[in-house]
Design an enzyme around this catalytic site. Structure first.
Site, PDB file in Angstrom:
ATOM      1  N   ASP A 143       0.869  -1.178   0.000  1.00 40.00           N
ATOM      2  CA  ASP A 143       0.000   0.000   0.000  1.00 40.00           C
ATOM      3  C   ASP A 143       0.908   1.230   0.000  1.00 40.00           C
ATOM      4  OD1 ASP A 143      -2.212   1.591   0.000  1.00 40.00           O
ATOM      5  OD2 ASP A 143      -3.161   0.688   1.753  1.00 40.00           O
TER       6      ASP A 143
ATOM      7  N   ASP B 210      -3.633   7.253  -3.670  1.00 40.80           N
ATOM      8  CA  ASP B 210      -4.994   7.714  -3.935  1.00 40.80           C
ATOM      9  C   ASP B 210      -5.428   8.678  -2.834  1.00 40.80           C
ATOM     10  OD1 ASP B 210      -4.715   5.314  -2.391  1.00 40.80           O
ATOM     11  OD2 ASP B 210      -6.880   5.064  -2.369  1.00 40.80           O
TER      12      ASP B 210
ATOM     13  N   GLY C 260     -11.694   3.479   0.864  1.00 39.30           N
ATOM     14  CA  GLY C 260     -12.533   4.317   1.729  1.00 39.30           C
ATOM     15  C   GLY C 260     -13.618   3.553   2.472  1.00 39.30           C
TER      16      GLY C 260
HETATM   17  N1  GUN Z   1      -6.422   0.828   2.957  1.00 41.40           N
HETATM   18  C1  GUN Z   1      -7.693   0.830   3.400  1.00 41.40           C
HETATM   19  N2  GUN Z   1      -8.430   1.716   2.683  1.00 41.40           N
HETATM   20  C2  GUN Z   1      -7.610   2.256   1.769  1.00 41.40           C
HETATM   21  C3  GUN Z   1      -7.806   3.209   0.722  1.00 41.40           C
HETATM   22  O1  GUN Z   1      -8.884   3.750   0.506  1.00 41.40           O
HETATM   23  N3  GUN Z   1      -6.706   3.491  -0.038  1.00 41.40           N
HETATM   24  C4  GUN Z   1      -5.487   2.903   0.184  1.00 41.40           C
HETATM   25  N4  GUN Z   1      -4.463   3.206  -0.628  1.00 41.40           N
HETATM   26  N5  GUN Z   1      -5.295   2.022   1.151  1.00 41.40           N
HETATM   27  C5  GUN Z   1      -6.349   1.684   1.934  1.00 41.40           C
END
Ligand code: GUN
Length: 720
Positions: A113, A148, A221
């Site tokens: 992430d 994002d 989200g």
């Molecule tokens: N991890 C949990 N929700 C999100 C999200 O909306 N975007 C990202 N990049 N990681 C997340």
């Protein structure tokens, strides 16, 4: 004597094979049941078999070692945070020097992430859009995530619009920074707004980079919704986003990892999950189970078992040191997670994922509310992205099943039954002629009730008697899931409902009968209800039994050609003129001949049709023009009976498919929109000539997008 090795001891698991370069980032579907699918995502560190969960590894606190996840739990992919790795020099330097796989000591697929979630939890992050993607590329991540903009459910519409637009605006630079080898997640934001979720799905799905677009689409989200158990909204978002996300990209529910949510999420098209719940809940002395969370608290016995818990009692675990206890519970939580995902995958394979989702829905009132809301969307589809997804879920489900169908109060909402009933309402027609040779209009409807399947044993005598008494009778059977024409008596699931004996004796109430007769367009006819008698000796109509039976057989083939192959009933009547059939020892039609040729057989497991090459040629002759190409769009026909669905094959593949090889995704130029997964279809060339016939393994929409996997399981090549 030498001791035998214990089969429970895990031997070292070999490292995964990298995919072929041309397959990098491709997703193929091997089994599908409506929106639910078993897939394979190809990466440089092996294949992710989906649906699966990527356990979150906090590089600072490894509750369970990644190596153990690979070796012991066969976890093929995990997720960690590139922002945390980038931020701490102690992690950044070895990651850059030796790669993330060495840093974590993990040979499988590593997803990362980007820091967006940290910005949601802690406020701004100080890394750039391209910088964080380049870092993920440089440390050898398999699937990275662009930076994002997190759209919280409590944000205003304007703020959410900004999150969607800004995320989409960052997509091209992120895809360019990823280079050739790093696959990227393209998150779909949009808050609680169905239209914005669909817009985000379209924008992110269309984004192109120098090498490829996004490989995976996480739905972002949604963590706050899961924390507050707002499951109805969660599934609304999933349905809305799925309306526009390209079907050949896996869908990931970002931050979703409670097993209670797996079955319904998978039934609605989720391919990937990720979560730290296994470790976070353990730290809080909470155990995951497939039906909820249980506090270690005062437990005397375990609610769900695992290899981690078997050697211990709850009292023993309570008396452990905190770290030891939470490590043990994390192992249990991971095992439960893996086991529930395996159960879900097996349910997709067996065609029972919907039933599992239904069973799990009873585990929590909020999940039940969400499940009932989903059923409403399926049963009464509305305009908009959610309705579109719901319709697609039904239309992409094979309507028949080879196994028994467990009865429940929610059975009517199962997508395959909704599809089967929709086909019946749209394509079934009254007979145009009768067993006595007359061609007048129908005189009446007779509903046979009180008989359990097989109805050719339990209700044939009553059907023959009704037809002998009045040849222009439409005979229906009453089943626990509605009225069906007697001619479809061997179609499963109707004939394989697993329910209490008393349900077969129960008659539908008047209102239900009216609705069914309306659906079948029979409401104008006089109605008689006959309680089935066991076949009486010397039954009424015995002298005409052979003629009546032959007529029923012919009607059965006409009805099945109409329902499952979209053949106009008038054309099916012409084809079946003078047809003959061989019967099995269980008194079912097995081979059906038109003229002297064996053209088709009712399929024994589910009652639908299996064509022979001669049969395929006869149906092809009714509809010899080629279908439109995908460039012209996949548009539904205006007709209820547009003819047997066709798949238009690329020239390159003709020599192979013509000899009987399967049609591979990526070699399809067009397909009729009314193609049904699991049902017969033809494969034709661009002039419309028959190349092969088989069963569709994907929808027309899928065939327009996928480039890997099987599109049509070919039964016979026409060029052998
Ligand atoms: N991890 C949990 N929700 C999100 C999200 O909306 N975007 C990202 N990049 N990681 C997340």
């Amino acid at each position: 004597m030498t001791a035998r090795p214990c089969p429970l001891l895990v031997s070292k698991r070999p490292d995964p094979e990298p995919c072929r370069p041309q397959d990098l980032g491709k997703f193929e579907v091997t089994v599908r049941d409506g929106a639910a699918r078993l897939g394979r995502l190809h990466t440089r560190h092996g294949v992710l078999d989906t649906p699966m969960l990527l356990p979150v590894i906090n590089p600072n606190i490894r509750t369970i070692e990644p190596r153990e996840m690979w070796e012991k739990y066969r976890v093929n992919g995990l997720i960690t945070n590139s922002y945390v790795t980038w931020k701490h020099e102690r992690l950044r330097e070895p990651a850059l020097a030796d790669g993330i796989h060495a840093l974590l000591d993990y040979p499988g697929v590593i997803v990362t992430d980007s820091g967006t979630f940290q910005s949601y939890v802690y406020g701004d992050v100080e890394v750039g859009v391209e910088e964080i993607v380049e870092f993920q590329r440089d440390i050898g991540v398999d699937v990275g995530t662009m930076l994002d903009v997190f759209g919280r459910p409590d944000m205003s519409r304007e703020e959410i619009e900004h999150a969607v637009e800004e995320t989409a605006a960052r997509a091209p630079a992120s895809l360019a920074a990823a280079g050739e080898n790093l696959l990227l997640n393209g998150p779909v934001q949009g808050g609680l707004h169905e239209d914005l979720r669909a817009q985000a799905g379209r924008l992110m799905g269309d984004a192109e980079g120098p090498h490829r677009g996004f490989a995976v689409h996480p739905i972002g989200g949604i963590v706050p919704l899961m924390e507050q158990q707002r499951y109805r909204e969660l599934f609304e978002i999933l349905l809305a986003a799925r309306a526009t996300i390209p079907p050949n990209r896996p869908i990931h529910l970002f931050g979703c990892g409670h097993p209670i949510l797996f079955p319904l999420s998978i039934a609605l098209g989720t391919d990937l999950f990720d979560s730290a719940a296994y470790a976070l809940f353990a730290r809080d002395d909470r155990l995951l189970t497939p039906t909820g969370t249980v506090k270690l608290g005062e437990l005397t016995e375990w609610p769900t078992h695992s290899t981690a818990l078997f050697p211990h009692t709850p009292a023993e675990v309570r008396s452990m040191e905190r770290d030891e206890r939470s490590t043990l519970l994390a192992h249990h939580n991971l095992e439960v997670t893996q086991a529930e995902l395996a159960r879900c995958r097996e349910a997709v394979r067996k065609g029972t994922i919907w039933r599992l989702a239904e069973q799990r829905s009873h585990a929590s009132p909020r999940l039940r509310e969400a499940f009932e809301w989903v059923l409403e969307q399926l049963e009464e589809t509305e305009e908009g992205p959610v309705g579109e997804s719901a319709l697609r879920t039904i239309a992409s489900t094979d309507p028949v099943r080879g196994s028994s169908e467990q009865f429940s109060d929610d059975i009517d909402g199962r997508p395959h039954l909704l599809h089967l009933n929709a086909l019946l309402a749209m394509r079934w027609r009254r007979p145009g002629s009768w067993w006595d040779g007359s061609t007048d209009k129908a005189e009446r409807v007779v509903i046979l009730t009180g008989a359990a399947p097989p109805w050719r044993d339990s209700a044939l005598g009553s059907a023959v008697a009704a037809l002998a008494e009045e040849p222009r009778t439409i005979v229906l059977i009453s089943t626990p899931v509605g009225l069906i024409p007697f001619t479809l008596e061997d179609v499963s699931p109707w004939c394989h409902i697993d329910c209490a004996d008393s349900l077969w004796q129960m008659m539908l109430d008047e209102e239900e009968i009216d609705v069914w007769l309306d659906d079948l367009d029979l409401a104008d006819l006089p109605l008689d209800i006959h309680i089935c008698q066991p076949d009486p000796e010397g039954e009424a109509g015995a002298e005409n039994r052979a003629a009546i039976r032959q007529w029923i057989d012919r009607c059965a083939i006409v009805d099945k050609l109409s329902l499952f192959c979209a053949i106009p009933p008038s054309a099916a009547c012409e084809l079946t003129e003078g047809m003959t059939a061989r019967r099995s020892r269980t008194d079912r039609m097995v081979n059906v001949n038109f003229g002297e040729q064996h053209c088709l057989s009712p399929r024994l497991p589910d009652g639908a049709l299996s064509l022979t090459l001669a049969g395929a040629r006869r149906l092809h002759a009714l509809n010899p023009t080629p279908p439109t190409t995908f460039d012209e769009g996949v548009t539904p026909s205006e007709s209820d009976h547009p003819g047997i669905p066709r798949v238009l094959l690329m020239d390159d593949a003709i020599p192979f498919v013509g000899q009987g090889r399967n049609v591979i995704q990526g070699f399809v130029l067009g397909a009729d929109a009314h193609l049904i997964v699991g049902q017969p279809c033809l494969v034709v060339d661009s002039q419309g000539n028959l190349v092969a016939h088989g069963t569709a393994n994907a929808t027309a929409d899928d065939m327009a997008f996928f480039t890997k996997g099987i599109a049509v399981k070919v039964r016979d090549g026409a060029m052998k």
